[in-house]
Design a protein around this motif. Sequence first.
Motif, PDB file in Angstrom:
ATOM      1  N   THR A 312      35.836  45.257  29.011  1.00 16.43           N
ATOM      2  CA  THR A 312      34.646  46.085  28.810  1.00 16.43           C
ATOM      3  C   THR A 312      34.956  47.556  29.032  1.00 16.43           C
ATOM      4  O   THR A 312      34.192  48.429  28.627  1.00 16.43           O
ATOM      5  CB  THR A 312      33.507  45.617  29.743  1.00 16.43           C
ATOM      6  N   GLY A 313      36.090  47.832  29.657  1.00 18.06           N
ATOM      7  CA  GLY A 313      36.489  49.216  29.880  1.00 18.06           C
ATOM      8  C   GLY A 313      35.897  49.832  31.127  1.00 18.06           C
ATOM      9  O   GLY A 313      35.771  51.058  31.216  1.00 18.06           O
ATOM     10  N   VAL A 314      35.545  48.987  32.125  1.00 16.85           N
ATOM     11  CA  VAL A 314      34.900  49.517  33.329  1.00 16.85           C
ATOM     12  C   VAL A 314      35.725  49.249  34.579  1.00 16.85           C
ATOM     13  O   VAL A 314      35.225  49.399  35.693  1.00 16.85           O
ATOM     14  CB  VAL A 314      33.479  48.925  33.488  1.00 16.85           C
ATOM     15  N   ALA A 315      36.972  48.830  34.426  1.00 13.62           N
ATOM     16  CA  ALA A 315      37.814  48.554  35.592  1.00 13.62           C
ATOM     17  C   ALA A 315      38.244  49.859  36.243  1.00 13.62           C
ATOM     18  O   ALA A 315      38.686  50.798  35.574  1.00 13.62           O
ATOM     19  CB  ALA A 315      39.035  47.744  35.173  1.00 13.62           C
ATOM     20  N   GLY A 316      38.118  49.928  37.551  1.00 16.65           N
ATOM     21  CA  GLY A 316      38.577  51.089  38.301  1.00 16.65           C
ATOM     22  C   GLY A 316      39.938  50.826  38.919  1.00 16.65           C
ATOM     23  O   GLY A 316      40.487  49.719  38.817  1.00 16.65           O
ATOM     24  N   PRO A 317      40.503  51.821  39.594  1.00 16.98           N
ATOM     25  CA  PRO A 317      41.840  51.646  40.189  1.00 16.98           C
ATOM     26  C   PRO A 317      41.868  50.599  41.292  1.00 16.98           C
ATOM     27  O   PRO A 317      42.919  50.053  41.601  1.00 16.98           O
ATOM     28  CB  PRO A 317      42.164  53.047  40.734  1.00 16.98           C
ATOM     29  N   GLY A 318      40.710  50.301  41.881  1.00 18.74           N
ATOM     30  CA  GLY A 318      40.668  49.320  42.964  1.00 18.74           C
ATOM     31  C   GLY A 318      40.204  47.943  42.538  1.00 18.74           C
ATOM     32  O   GLY A 318      39.801  47.134  43.389  1.00 18.74           O
ATOM     33  N   GLN A 319      40.266  47.627  41.250  1.00 18.58           N
ATOM     34  CA  GLN A 319      39.764  46.329  40.783  1.00 18.58           C
ATOM     35  C   GLN A 319      40.510  45.178  41.454  1.00 18.58           C
ATOM     36  O   GLN A 319      41.728  45.139  41.482  1.00 18.58           O
ATOM     37  CB  GLN A 319      39.903  46.195  39.267  1.00 18.58           C
ATOM     38  N   ARG A 320      39.749  44.255  41.991  1.00 13.72           N
ATOM     39  CA  ARG A 320      40.331  43.048  42.553  1.00 13.72           C
ATOM     40  C   ARG A 320      39.782  41.775  41.919  1.00 13.72           C
ATOM     41  O   ARG A 320      40.378  40.710  42.056  1.00 13.72           O
ATOM     42  CB  ARG A 320      40.116  42.998  44.067  1.00 13.72           C
ATOM     43  N   TRP A 321      38.632  41.855  41.245  1.00 11.64           N
ATOM     44  CA  TRP A 321      37.982  40.692  40.639  1.00 11.64           C
ATOM     45  C   TRP A 321      37.708  40.922  39.162  1.00 11.64           C
ATOM     46  O   TRP A 321      37.558  42.060  38.753  1.00 11.64           O
ATOM     47  CB  TRP A 321      36.653  40.382  41.336  1.00 11.64           C
ATOM     48  N   PRO A 322      37.601  39.819  38.412  1.00  9.49           N
ATOM     49  CA  PRO A 322      37.744  38.428  38.837  1.00  9.49           C
ATOM     50  C   PRO A 322      39.182  37.957  38.758  1.00  9.49           C
ATOM     51  O   PRO A 322      40.021  38.579  38.106  1.00  9.49           O
ATOM     52  CB  PRO A 322      36.884  37.682  37.814  1.00  9.49           C
ATOM     53  N   LEU A 323      39.445  36.832  39.424  1.00  9.68           N
ATOM     54  CA  LEU A 323      40.676  36.093  39.195  1.00  9.68           C
ATOM     55  C   LEU A 323      40.457  35.263  37.939  1.00  9.68           C
ATOM     56  O   LEU A 323      39.585  34.399  37.907  1.00  9.68           O
ATOM     57  CB  LEU A 323      40.981  35.194  40.394  1.00  9.68           C
ATOM     58  N   VAL A 324      41.207  35.551  36.884  1.00  9.89           N
ATOM     59  CA  VAL A 324      41.007  34.910  35.584  1.00  9.89           C
ATOM     60  C   VAL A 324      42.008  33.770  35.412  1.00  9.89           C
ATOM     61  O   VAL A 324      43.220  33.997  35.430  1.00  9.89           O
ATOM     62  CB  VAL A 324      41.177  35.938  34.441  1.00  9.89           C
ATOM     63  N   ILE A 325      41.499  32.553  35.269  1.00  8.62           N
ATOM     64  CA  ILE A 325      42.386  31.417  35.055  1.00  8.62           C
ATOM     65  C   ILE A 325      41.893  30.601  33.852  1.00  8.62           C
ATOM     66  O   ILE A 325      40.745  30.713  33.434  1.00  8.62           O
ATOM     67  CB  ILE A 325      42.496  30.506  36.297  1.00  8.62           C
ATOM     68  N   SER A 326      42.787  29.786  33.348  1.00  9.41           N
ATOM     69  CA  SER A 326      42.468  28.939  32.204  1.00  9.41           C
ATOM     70  C   SER A 326      42.200  27.508  32.650  1.00  9.41           C
ATOM     71  O   SER A 326      42.902  26.975  33.522  1.00  9.41           O
ATOM     72  CB  SER A 326      43.629  28.942  31.200  1.00  9.41           C
ATOM     73  N   ALA A 327      41.188  26.880  32.045  1.00  6.41           N
ATOM     74  CA  ALA A 327      40.960  25.450  32.267  1.00  6.41           C
ATOM     75  C   ALA A 327      41.975  24.614  31.506  1.00  6.41           C
ATOM     76  O   ALA A 327      42.048  23.391  31.721  1.00  6.41           O
ATOM     77  CB  ALA A 327      39.539  25.064  31.848  1.00  6.41           C
ATOM     78  N   ALA A 328      42.732  25.236  30.608  1.00  5.37           N
ATOM     79  CA  ALA A 328      43.903  24.625  29.955  1.00  5.37           C
ATOM     80  C   ALA A 328      43.604  23.231  29.412  1.00  5.37           C
ATOM     81  O   ALA A 328      44.197  22.239  29.823  1.00  5.37           O
ATOM     82  CB  ALA A 328      45.077  24.578  30.933  1.00  5.37           C
ATOM     83  N   TYR A 329      42.697  23.164  28.449  1.00  8.55           N
ATOM     84  CA  TYR A 329      42.289  21.876  27.896  1.00  8.55           C
ATOM     85  C   TYR A 329      43.466  21.047  27.376  1.00  8.55           C
ATOM     86  O   TYR A 329      43.438  19.820  27.442  1.00  8.55           O
ATOM     87  CB  TYR A 329      41.297  22.081  26.751  1.00  8.55           C
ATOM     88  N   THR A 330      44.484  21.706  26.852  1.00  3.03           N
ATOM     89  CA  THR A 330      45.608  20.946  26.284  1.00  3.03           C
ATOM     90  C   THR A 330      46.389  20.202  27.356  1.00  3.03           C
ATOM     91  O   THR A 330      47.120  19.262  27.046  1.00  3.03           O
ATOM     92  CB  THR A 330      46.565  21.877  25.516  1.00  3.03           C
TER      93      THR A 330
END
Length: 397
Positions: A312-330
């Motif tokens: 979205t273009g709103v991350a600052g230098p201190g971004q810590r979230w979210p932790l992005v993971i995949s449910a990895a259906y395959t």
Amino acid sequence: MTRPFRRRVLYLPGFDPMPPRRYRELYRRESRKQAQVGGYDLTMEKPALGSGFGWRTRAHFPEGEAEAQVEVLVWADMVQASMQGGILATYAQMVRTAWIYIGSGALRRLMRLRRGPVLAALYPFAVLLLQLLGAIMVAALVGWAVAALTGLSWLAAILALAAAWGTLALAERQDHRLFAHYLMHDYAFTASLQGAYPPGLEARLAQFADRVSHALSEDIDEVLVVGHSSGAYLAVSLLADVLRRGAVTTHSPALALLTLGHVVPMAAFLPRAHRLRADLSYLSDKPDLFWLDVTAPGDPCSFALCDPVAVTGVAGPGQRWPLVISAAYTRTLSPRQQRALRWRWFRLHLQYLCAFDQPGDYDYFAITAGPRPLAERFAGRRPSPGRITTPAGPGLP
């Protein structure tokens, strides 16, 4: 004797007109399957009085025992109200929504992320246009036949219009199979104020914030807010409001956010989504919560592995979230289960709330009913490979 781990779960659905009991029965059915696979015991009970619509769980895991009270944050009535306009209103929504996404440049920005969910978003436009074309063809055929048989042009015109309307009405009655009208209402609701939340929705979010704030004052171990699909970005705004209230104190239970199958860019990239973009930025660096985002490339209706803050273009230098993971259906669905779900787009989009027959570290029922808080369960977990962080949205003012 050690007391069971105690959790409050507040579940925020996406744009769904179905009554909330659908989620109770889904949880009941799928939790049984997952418990058998996972080797734990999970039972459901009636909720405590005055706790809203939901259920309670008691679970026995190898790591310990846990109790949870689950509440569905209901806004299905607002969804139902937005879908009452009829056929002509749906086509008017189609024109207006297309104008907003194309004219504002949001569609162009979305295409820079993942084309799968954008093509899924274009699906209702294509189906509705095909239905309209079919209605016009039927009307022309009926009009020609009546004029040829009777020579009465006025009768031909009336019957042609009736045939066109009947064709469109028949197509609408098949929407439980096609979902074109439903999806059109969904996108139109999101774009109704070009990304700003309608006043009624703002009022409902304030009520939800009251529920979360009350949960944070209880003697429990974790408050977990879960947002699925469109409910994911609403959950972001909800928790931003809760944190701005100062509801989290040193004595509060752990606060966690779980977003599933998010479609954040569909809303956040719109020109007047200032509130949502500010909430994403605000929540992204707060130490008062743990935020896990789960998507899957096999889900064509979500922006899989797109960091909702960064893209979205709103991350600052201190971004810590979210932790992005995949449910990895395959990997987490067996070949048999993958074949059973092939081409079932909406069921794949709901899979995050269902059982996996080869689960990895993502297990919805262990997360919501088990004895480990979300932050502990995913401590040290790295983002999944393929995470997309390239800014494509309009950013902050």
